[in-house]
Design a protein around this motif. Structure first.
Motif, PDB file in Angstrom:
ATOM      1  N   PHE A  32       0.951  -1.082  -0.100  1.00 51.63           N
ATOM      2  CA  PHE A  32      -0.135  -0.158   0.176  1.00 51.63           C
ATOM      3  C   PHE A  32       0.841   1.289   0.036  1.00 51.63           C
ATOM      4  O   PHE A  32       0.577   2.205   0.762  1.00 51.63           O
ATOM      5  N   PHE A  38      -3.719   4.469  -3.016  1.00 44.76           N
ATOM      6  CA  PHE A  38      -4.657   3.122  -3.018  1.00 44.76           C
ATOM      7  C   PHE A  38      -5.870   3.521  -2.426  1.00 44.76           C
ATOM      8  O   PHE A  38      -6.949   2.510  -2.821  1.00 44.76           O
ATOM      9  N   ALA A  39      -6.176   4.429  -1.638  1.00 50.15           N
ATOM     10  CA  ALA A  39      -7.684   4.554  -1.258  1.00 50.15           C
ATOM     11  C   ALA A  39      -8.413   5.001  -2.727  1.00 50.15           C
ATOM     12  O   ALA A  39      -9.647   4.721  -2.494  1.00 50.15           O
ATOM     13  N   GLU A  42      -9.174   2.047  -4.303  1.00 51.73           N
ATOM     14  CA  GLU A  42     -10.172   1.252  -3.711  1.00 51.73           C
ATOM     15  C   GLU A  42     -11.507   1.814  -3.753  1.00 51.73           C
ATOM     16  O   GLU A  42     -12.585   0.978  -3.996  1.00 51.73           O
ATOM     17  N   LYS A  43     -11.837   3.157  -3.949  1.00 51.03           N
ATOM     18  CA  LYS A  43     -12.944   3.808  -4.168  1.00 51.03           C
ATOM     19  C   LYS A  43     -13.724   3.292  -5.521  1.00 51.03           C
ATOM     20  O   LYS A  43     -14.783   3.357  -5.682  1.00 51.03           O
ATOM     21  N   LEU A  45     -12.741   0.587  -7.747  1.00 44.38           N
ATOM     22  CA  LEU A  45     -13.045  -0.817  -7.881  1.00 44.38           C
ATOM     23  C   LEU A  45     -14.474  -1.481  -7.993  1.00 44.38           C
ATOM     24  O   LEU A  45     -14.638  -1.997  -8.853  1.00 44.38           O
ATOM     25  N   SER A  72      -1.225  -6.263  -2.461  1.00 43.14           N
ATOM     26  CA  SER A  72      -2.256  -4.929  -1.859  1.00 43.14           C
ATOM     27  C   SER A  72      -3.318  -4.775  -2.782  1.00 43.14           C
ATOM     28  O   SER A  72      -4.501  -4.997  -2.169  1.00 43.14           O
ATOM     29  N   ILE A  73      -3.269  -4.872  -4.082  1.00 42.43           N
ATOM     30  CA  ILE A  73      -4.296  -4.768  -5.021  1.00 42.43           C
ATOM     31  C   ILE A  73      -5.364  -6.204  -4.902  1.00 42.43           C
ATOM     32  O   ILE A  73      -6.256  -6.165  -4.848  1.00 42.43           O
ATOM     33  N   LEU A  76      -7.499  -5.597  -1.800  1.00 43.63           N
ATOM     34  CA  LEU A  76      -8.484  -4.603  -2.354  1.00 43.63           C
ATOM     35  C   LEU A  76      -9.577  -5.298  -3.126  1.00 43.63           C
ATOM     36  O   LEU A  76     -10.905  -5.198  -2.894  1.00 43.63           O
ATOM     37  N   GLU A  79     -11.650  -7.390  -1.033  1.00 43.06           N
ATOM     38  CA  GLU A  79     -12.657  -6.500  -0.122  1.00 43.06           C
ATOM     39  C   GLU A  79     -13.714  -6.071  -1.081  1.00 43.06           C
ATOM     40  O   GLU A  79     -15.010  -6.016  -0.687  1.00 43.06           O
ATOM     41  N   ALA A  80     -13.649  -5.712  -2.099  1.00 47.77           N
ATOM     42  CA  ALA A  80     -14.723  -5.080  -3.101  1.00 47.77           C
ATOM     43  C   ALA A  80     -15.404  -6.306  -3.392  1.00 47.77           C
ATOM     44  O   ALA A  80     -16.644  -5.949  -3.771  1.00 47.77           O
ATOM     45  N   LEU A 124      -7.120  -5.503   7.302  1.00 46.02           N
ATOM     46  CA  LEU A 124      -6.737  -6.100   6.083  1.00 46.02           C
ATOM     47  C   LEU A 124      -5.372  -7.144   6.466  1.00 46.02           C
ATOM     48  O   LEU A 124      -5.571  -8.387   6.233  1.00 46.02           O
TER      49      LEU A 124
END
Length: 222
Positions: A32, A38-39, A42-43, A45, A72-73, A76, A79-80, A124
């Motif tokens: 990250f 990265f934020a 994430e928003k 994705l 890291s990806i 994310l 999570e998405a 995470l």
């Protein structure tokens, strides 16, 4: 590489320079890196997943070094997508490439020093890492999603039909002509609605006709 071996033997200074460059490229990677960037990704994705329209979500992480950004990806993406009844690798394909074989082996092992926890959001780390002695290991569901391979982005054929291309803090080592060549390769590799994710010191300057900046996301382009 074989044709360059006699040169390196005859000129050890050149060999040292290449080794030094490799160390520089590896040492700057971490989980990250650039948290704000990265934020922003994430928003974005969930929208990208919706636009994918079925089939595995395909990602290329170019210049992956020891693998932290690729994982890291992957976190994310997990999570998405939320809780799933199938392995993540059946929904997401991440191709992570580099020319450094030693770094790629570290990436495949997916074991890192406990100091990596300083860079990973606690929620995470709790879900996707396993503590073992003085190190942490990426869980298999994340690890198995990433395919690491030896690949030269300047010479080898690019991947295709990609939803996301991540190339962060590598292009800054290239001259403008080589940057434009690599950008054209990325553009060819991406789907029409695909996204390019660059590092904090990089832009699409010189390839403006190929990419448009994503609104409210400084280093994300379409």
């Amino acid at each position: 590489m074989a044709t360059g071996t006699p040169f390196l033997m005859a000129f050890p200074v050149a060999k040292l320079a290449i080794k030094s460059l490799t160390i520089i490229l590896i040492s700057v990677t971490r989980f990250f890196r650039d948290k704000d960037a990265f934020a922003q990704l994430e928003k974005l994705l969930p929208q990208l997943i919706k636009e994918n329209g079925g089939g595995p979500f395909r990602i290329w992480v170019a210049g992956c070094a020891t693998g932290e950004e690729a994982y890291s990806i992957a976190m994310l993406m997990a999570e998405a997508l939320g809780e799933q009844t199938v392995p993540l690798k059946s929904l997401v394909q991440i191709f992570a490439t580099d020319i450094d074989k030693e770094a790629l082996q570290v990436a495949r092992n997916a074991v890192y020093a406990t100091s990596a926890l300083n860079d990973i959001p606690p929620h995470l780390a709790q879900k996707y890492l396993i503590n073992q002695n003085d190190s942490v290991r990426v869980i298999d569901n994340i690890r198995n999603t990433v395919l690491f391979s030896d690949h030269n982005i300047c010479q080898d054929p690019p991947f295709q039909k990609l939803d996301l291309v991540c190339c962060r803090n590598l292009l800054i080592y290239f001259g403008s002509t080589l940057q434009q060549k690599v950008m054209a390769r990325f553009h060819y590799a991406m789907k029409p609605l695909g996204v390019l994710f660059l590092g904090s010191a990089e832009s699409v300057a010189g390839s403006d006709e190929l990419f448009v900046s994503q609104r409210d996301a400084l280093h994300i382009f379409r």
